[in-house]
Design a protein around this motif. Structure first.
Motif, PDB file in Angstrom:
ATOM      1  N   GLU A  22       0.812  -1.221   0.000  1.00 36.39           N
ATOM      2  CA  GLU A  22       0.000   0.000   0.000  1.00 36.39           C
ATOM      3  C   GLU A  22       0.843   1.266   0.000  1.00 36.39           C
ATOM      4  O   GLU A  22       0.383   2.320  -0.438  1.00 36.39           O
ATOM      5  CB  GLU A  22      -1.012   0.021   1.155  1.00 36.39           C
ATOM      6  N   LEU A  23       2.084   1.185   0.474  1.00 36.77           N
ATOM      7  CA  LEU A  23       2.971   2.344   0.443  1.00 36.77           C
ATOM      8  C   LEU A  23       3.766   2.398  -0.865  1.00 36.77           C
ATOM      9  O   LEU A  23       4.061   3.490  -1.356  1.00 36.77           O
ATOM     10  CB  LEU A  23       3.907   2.348   1.650  1.00 36.77           C
ATOM     11  N   ILE A  24       4.085   1.246  -1.427  1.00 35.23           N
ATOM     12  CA  ILE A  24       4.749   1.214  -2.738  1.00 35.23           C
ATOM     13  C   ILE A  24       3.859   1.907  -3.768  1.00 35.23           C
ATOM     14  O   ILE A  24       4.343   2.647  -4.619  1.00 35.23           O
ATOM     15  CB  ILE A  24       5.051  -0.240  -3.181  1.00 35.23           C
ATOM     16  N   ALA A  25       2.557   1.697  -3.649  1.00 37.08           N
ATOM     17  CA  ALA A  25       1.610   2.313  -4.585  1.00 37.08           C
ATOM     18  C   ALA A  25       1.624   3.835  -4.495  1.00 37.08           C
ATOM     19  O   ALA A  25       1.209   4.518  -5.431  1.00 37.08           O
ATOM     20  CB  ALA A  25       0.202   1.790  -4.311  1.00 37.08           C
ATOM     21  N   LEU A  26       2.138   4.377  -3.398  1.00 37.66           N
ATOM     22  CA  LEU A  26       2.152   5.835  -3.200  1.00 37.66           C
ATOM     23  C   LEU A  26       3.507   6.464  -3.530  1.00 37.66           C
ATOM     24  O   LEU A  26       3.702   7.649  -3.295  1.00 37.66           O
ATOM     25  CB  LEU A  26       1.804   6.155  -1.740  1.00 37.66           C
ATOM     26  N   LYS A  27       4.453   5.661  -4.044  1.00 35.38           N
ATOM     27  CA  LYS A  27       5.813   6.165  -4.243  1.00 35.38           C
ATOM     28  C   LYS A  27       5.924   7.314  -5.240  1.00 35.38           C
ATOM     29  O   LYS A  27       6.898   8.052  -5.215  1.00 35.38           O
ATOM     30  CB  LYS A  27       6.744   5.028  -4.663  1.00 35.38           C
ATOM     31  N   ASP A  28       4.910   7.502  -6.090  1.00 35.48           N
ATOM     32  CA  ASP A  28       4.946   8.654  -6.996  1.00 35.48           C
ATOM     33  C   ASP A  28       4.863   9.959  -6.217  1.00 35.48           C
ATOM     34  O   ASP A  28       5.336  10.992  -6.679  1.00 35.48           O
ATOM     35  CB  ASP A  28       3.792   8.580  -8.007  1.00 35.48           C
ATOM     36  N   ASP A  29       4.252   9.910  -5.059  1.00 35.51           N
ATOM     37  CA  ASP A  29       4.184  11.060  -4.165  1.00 35.51           C
ATOM     38  C   ASP A  29       4.850  10.643  -2.856  1.00 35.51           C
ATOM     39  O   ASP A  29       4.193  10.243  -1.898  1.00 35.51           O
ATOM     40  CB  ASP A  29       2.728  11.462  -3.934  1.00 35.51           C
ATOM     41  N   LEU A  30       6.183  10.728  -2.837  1.00 37.86           N
ATOM     42  CA  LEU A  30       6.966  10.235  -1.713  1.00 37.86           C
ATOM     43  C   LEU A  30       6.612  10.926  -0.400  1.00 37.86           C
ATOM     44  O   LEU A  30       6.593  10.302   0.656  1.00 37.86           O
ATOM     45  CB  LEU A  30       8.458  10.378  -2.019  1.00 37.86           C
ATOM     46  N   GLU A  31       6.294  12.201  -0.467  1.00 32.38           N
ATOM     47  CA  GLU A  31       5.920  12.928   0.749  1.00 32.38           C
ATOM     48  C   GLU A  31       4.646  12.336   1.348  1.00 32.38           C
ATOM     49  O   GLU A  31       4.543  12.142   2.564  1.00 32.38           O
ATOM     50  CB  GLU A  31       5.720  14.411   0.447  1.00 32.38           C
TER      51      GLU A  31
END
Length: 177
Positions: A22-31
């Motif tokens: 679920e966090l890998i999916a958000l890596k485009d917005d690292l913040e």
């Protein structure tokens, strides 16, 4: 007077972000991924009564110094220029263990795990941490649902024996004997 011992959880921030789906999916917005991890760890730490320190690498930043800030009841550390999260965690774990604290380190980096074990801390892989976070979230959800259902309606009639209910009903309807 001896102070109360505090359990610590040191989290290798980017290691966990790169390990949890679920966090890998958000890596485009690292913040946003960092903020989400911080939020999850704040809840987890509060439930477990851990003092949580989430550490992020800043070793590629020019001229950076260690930045510490308290966010949502936990400490977030951005390492200084040239320092990795691993080296910060190793030093911090060693120091805390020396002071008699119980320390857990969350990372899937095998070398890091071996170093913190050697320092006397406990290791927790990213997968183990995720499993525990999910288990705790389920327990909290179950407890919340159970509480909501138990508060729905508590009629007096359901808690009294049949004779008392009948007498009260007679009184209410004016059928006194």
């Amino acid at each position: 007077m001896k102070s109360i011992r505090q359990d610590y959880l040191l989290v290798d921030g980017y290691n966990i972000i790169n390990a949890w789906p679920e966090l890998i999916a958000l890596k485009d917005d690292l913040e946003y991924a960092r903020d989400k991890l911080i939020e999850i760890m704040a809840h987890y730490g509060a439930f477990r009564d851990y003092k949580v320190i989430v550490v992020f690498d800043a070793h590629f930043s020019a001229g950076g110094e260690v930045e510490r800030k308290v966010v949502r009841g936990l400490t977030v550390v951005y390492t200084e220029e040239g320092e990795t999260a691993d080296s910060f965690i190793e030093k911090k774990a060693y120091a805390l263990v020396r002071y008699g604290e119980k320390v857990f380190v969350a990372t899937s980096d095998c070398a890091e795990q071996m170093l913190v074990l050697g320092a006397g801390a406990f290791r927790m892989s990213a997968r183990e941490l995720l499993r525990d976070v999910k288990r705790i979230n389920k327990a909290i959800g179950d407890r919340y649902t159970e509480n909501i259902q138990s508060y729905r309606r508590h009629e007096l009639e359901n808690r009294l024996n049949d004779d008392v209910v009948k007498r009260l009903d007679d009184i209410r309807h004016g059928r006194l004997k």
